[in-house]
Design a protein around this motif. Structure first.
Motif, PDB file in Angstrom:
ATOM      1  N   LEU A  45       3.465  25.130 -39.862  1.00  0.00           N
ATOM      2  CA  LEU A  45       4.980  25.230 -40.128  1.00  0.00           C
ATOM      3  C   LEU A  45       5.332  25.835 -41.520  1.00  0.00           C
ATOM      4  CD1 LEU A  45       7.635  24.141 -39.477  1.00  0.00           C
ATOM      5  CD2 LEU A  45       7.249  22.028 -40.753  1.00  0.00           C
ATOM      6  N   HIS A  46       4.266  25.634 -42.531  1.00  0.00           N
ATOM      7  CA  HIS A  46       4.683  26.424 -43.761  1.00  0.00           C
ATOM      8  C   HIS A  46       4.413  27.971 -43.503  1.00  0.00           C
ATOM      9  CE1 HIS A  46       3.761  27.680 -47.885  1.00  0.00           C
ATOM     10  NE2 HIS A  46       4.531  26.792 -48.324  1.00  0.00           N
ATOM     11  N   ALA A  47       3.396  28.186 -42.681  1.00  0.00           N
ATOM     12  CA  ALA A  47       3.315  29.813 -42.691  1.00  0.00           C
ATOM     13  C   ALA A  47       4.333  30.344 -41.766  1.00  0.00           C
ATOM     14  CB  ALA A  47       2.103  30.044 -41.655  1.00  0.00           C
ATOM     15  N   MET A  48       4.859  29.600 -40.808  1.00  0.00           N
ATOM     16  CA  MET A  48       5.894  30.140 -40.012  1.00  0.00           C
ATOM     17  C   MET A  48       7.207  30.310 -41.138  1.00  0.00           C
ATOM     18  SD  MET A  48       5.666  27.916 -36.560  1.00  0.00           S
ATOM     19  CE  MET A  48       7.289  28.345 -36.002  1.00  0.00           C
ATOM     20  N   LEU A  49       7.539  29.215 -41.829  1.00  0.00           N
ATOM     21  CA  LEU A  49       8.698  29.162 -42.555  1.00  0.00           C
ATOM     22  C   LEU A  49       8.562  30.627 -43.586  1.00  0.00           C
ATOM     23  CD1 LEU A  49       9.283  25.636 -43.319  1.00  0.00           C
ATOM     24  CD2 LEU A  49      10.564  27.094 -42.268  1.00  0.00           C
ATOM     25  N   VAL A  50       7.123  30.687 -44.404  1.00  0.00           N
ATOM     26  CA  VAL A  50       7.122  31.818 -45.347  1.00  0.00           C
ATOM     27  C   VAL A  50       7.100  33.203 -44.620  1.00  0.00           C
ATOM     28  CG1 VAL A  50       5.528  32.708 -47.025  1.00  0.00           C
ATOM     29  CG2 VAL A  50       5.857  30.340 -46.905  1.00  0.00           C
ATOM     30  N   HIS A  51       6.206  33.362 -43.569  1.00  0.00           N
ATOM     31  CA  HIS A  51       6.054  34.564 -43.030  1.00  0.00           C
ATOM     32  C   HIS A  51       6.799  34.991 -42.001  1.00  0.00           C
ATOM     33  CE1 HIS A  51       2.251  34.551 -45.678  1.00  0.00           C
ATOM     34  NE2 HIS A  51       1.929  33.525 -45.179  1.00  0.00           N
ATOM     35  N   CYS A  52       7.343  34.213 -41.096  1.00  0.00           N
ATOM     36  CA  CYS A  52       8.336  34.752 -40.041  1.00  0.00           C
ATOM     37  C   CYS A  52       9.819  34.542 -40.393  1.00  0.00           C
ATOM     38  CB  CYS A  52       8.146  33.808 -38.995  1.00  0.00           C
ATOM     39  SG  CYS A  52       6.609  33.614 -38.234  1.00  0.00           S
ATOM     40  N   TYR A  53       9.977  33.479 -41.589  1.00  0.00           N
ATOM     41  CA  TYR A  53      11.742  33.273 -41.747  1.00  0.00           C
ATOM     42  C   TYR A  53      11.835  33.852 -43.190  1.00  0.00           C
ATOM     43  CZ  TYR A  53      11.830  31.085 -37.101  1.00  0.00           C
ATOM     44  OH  TYR A  53      11.866  31.014 -35.844  1.00  0.00           O
ATOM     45  N   ASN A  54      10.960  34.241 -43.719  1.00  0.00           N
ATOM     46  CA  ASN A  54      11.199  34.379 -45.540  1.00  0.00           C
ATOM     47  C   ASN A  54      11.536  33.415 -46.140  1.00  0.00           C
ATOM     48  OD1 ASN A  54      10.549  36.180 -47.277  1.00  0.00           O
ATOM     49  ND2 ASN A  54      12.487  37.218 -47.356  1.00  0.00           N
ATOM     50  N   GLN A  55      11.211  32.008 -45.822  1.00  0.00           N
ATOM     51  CA  GLN A  55      11.787  30.899 -46.438  1.00  0.00           C
ATOM     52  C   GLN A  55      10.945  30.143 -46.961  1.00  0.00           C
ATOM     53  OE1 GLN A  55      15.123  29.926 -46.402  1.00  0.00           O
ATOM     54  NE2 GLN A  55      15.780  32.064 -45.528  1.00  0.00           N
ATOM     55  N   ASP A  56      10.409  30.287 -48.304  1.00  0.00           N
ATOM     56  CA  ASP A  56       9.647  29.331 -48.936  1.00  0.00           C
ATOM     57  C   ASP A  56       9.962  27.991 -49.198  1.00  0.00           C
ATOM     58  OD1 ASP A  56       7.406  28.302 -50.588  1.00  0.00           O
ATOM     59  OD2 ASP A  56       7.185  30.019 -51.812  1.00  0.00           O
ATOM     60  N   PRO A  57       9.625  27.054 -48.785  1.00  0.00           N
ATOM     61  CA  PRO A  57      10.065  25.700 -49.007  1.00  0.00           C
ATOM     62  C   PRO A  57       9.721  25.069 -50.568  1.00  0.00           C
ATOM     63  CG  PRO A  57       8.159  25.373 -47.534  1.00  0.00           C
ATOM     64  CD  PRO A  57       8.413  26.896 -47.842  1.00  0.00           C
ATOM     65  N   LYS A  58       8.911  25.733 -51.304  1.00  0.00           N
ATOM     66  CA  LYS A  58       8.512  25.584 -52.688  1.00  0.00           C
ATOM     67  C   LYS A  58       7.706  24.150 -52.442  1.00  0.00           C
ATOM     68  CE  LYS A  58      11.098  28.762 -54.810  1.00  0.00           C
ATOM     69  NZ  LYS A  58      10.638  29.949 -54.140  1.00  0.00           N
ATOM     70  N   ILE A  59       6.777  23.792 -51.652  1.00  0.00           N
ATOM     71  CA  ILE A  59       6.080  22.655 -51.640  1.00  0.00           C
ATOM     72  C   ILE A  59       4.546  22.877 -51.686  1.00  0.00           C
ATOM     73  CG2 ILE A  59       5.248  21.059 -49.816  1.00  0.00           C
ATOM     74  CD1 ILE A  59       8.087  21.213 -48.464  1.00  0.00           C
ATOM     75  N   LEU A  60       4.124  22.490 -52.583  1.00  0.00           N
ATOM     76  CA  LEU A  60       2.553  22.682 -53.083  1.00  0.00           C
ATOM     77  C   LEU A  60       1.817  22.213 -51.736  1.00  0.00           C
ATOM     78  CD1 LEU A  60       2.617  21.850 -56.634  1.00  0.00           C
ATOM     79  CD2 LEU A  60       2.636  23.995 -55.593  1.00  0.00           C
ATOM     80  N   MET A  61       0.885  22.900 -51.296  1.00  0.00           N
ATOM     81  CA  MET A  61       0.433  22.278 -49.973  1.00  0.00           C
ATOM     82  C   MET A  61      -0.840  21.599 -50.332  1.00  0.00           C
ATOM     83  SD  MET A  61       2.061  23.363 -47.414  1.00  0.00           S
ATOM     84  CE  MET A  61       0.809  23.552 -45.965  1.00  0.00           C
ATOM     85  N   PHE A  62      -1.507  21.975 -51.526  1.00  0.00           N
ATOM     86  CA  PHE A  62      -2.822  21.194 -51.696  1.00  0.00           C
ATOM     87  C   PHE A  62      -2.597  20.520 -53.119  1.00  0.00           C
ATOM     88  CE2 PHE A  62      -3.604  24.598 -48.587  1.00  0.00           C
ATOM     89  CZ  PHE A  62      -4.086  23.873 -47.491  1.00  0.00           C
ATOM     90  N   GLU A  63      -1.932  19.825 -53.622  1.00  0.00           N
ATOM     91  CA  GLU A  63      -1.862  19.226 -54.816  1.00  0.00           C
ATOM     92  C   GLU A  63      -1.669  17.700 -54.746  1.00  0.00           C
ATOM     93  OE1 GLU A  63       0.332  19.837 -59.005  1.00  0.00           O
ATOM     94  OE2 GLU A  63      -0.713  21.411 -57.996  1.00  0.00           O
TER      95      GLU A  63
END
Length: 115
Positions: A97-115
Motif C-alpha cells: 500500500l505504501h509503495a503504491m501511494l508513493v510510486h504510483c500516485y506520488n502521494q507520500d503519507p509521511k508514515i514511518l514504516m519501521f520505527e
C-alpha cells in the motif's frame, strides 16, 4: 487500491480461520460473504477483526499456543507461529500500500514504516 485495503481489513479474521484449519470451501464462503466498500467499513472491519484476533489469542493457554495446526494447503505451524505469519501478512500488504501511494500516485503519507 480499494481491493488491497479490503484485503488488509480481512487478514486478521481470515488468517485466524486458516490457522484454525478452515477448509478451502469454508474460506471461499467467508471471502464471498465479506465486503468492505467504503473507507468507514474498511476501518471498522480492520478494527473489529484485529480486536477479535487479539481476544482469541489472549484466551489461548501456553499449551494451545504451542499446538500445531495445518492449513488447507498443507502448511503446519504452531498457533504462535501462525500469529507471526499473520503479522508478516499485514506488514507485507502495508508495504504494498505504501509503495503504491508513493510510486504510483506520488502521494507520500509521511508514515514511518519501521520505527
Amino acid at each position: 487500491m480499494g481491493e488491497l485495503l479490503e484485503h488488509i481489513a480481512i487478514i486478521c479474521e481470515a488468517d485466524w480461520r486458516i490457522a484454525n484449519e478452515a477448509t478451502q470451501e469454508e474460506m471461499e464462503t467467508f471471502y464471498a460473504n465479506v465486503s468492505y466498500k467504503t473507507i468507514k467499513s474498511i476501518e471498522n472491519g480492520l478494527m473489529t477483526n484485529f480486536h477479535s484476533l487479539k481476544n482469541n489469542y489472549m484466551k489461548l493457554s501456553d499449551t494451545e499456543l504451542l499446538s500445531r495446526t495445518t492449513s488447507y494447503w498443507g502448511v503446519t505451524y504452531t498457533r504462535y507461529e501462525w500469529l507471526l505469519e499473520i503479522l508478516a501478512h499485514v506488514y507485507h500488504h502495508r508495504g504494498q500500500l505504501h509503495a503504491m501511494l508513493v510510486h504510483c500516485y506520488n502521494q507520500d503519507p509521511k508514515i514511518l514504516m519501521f520505527e
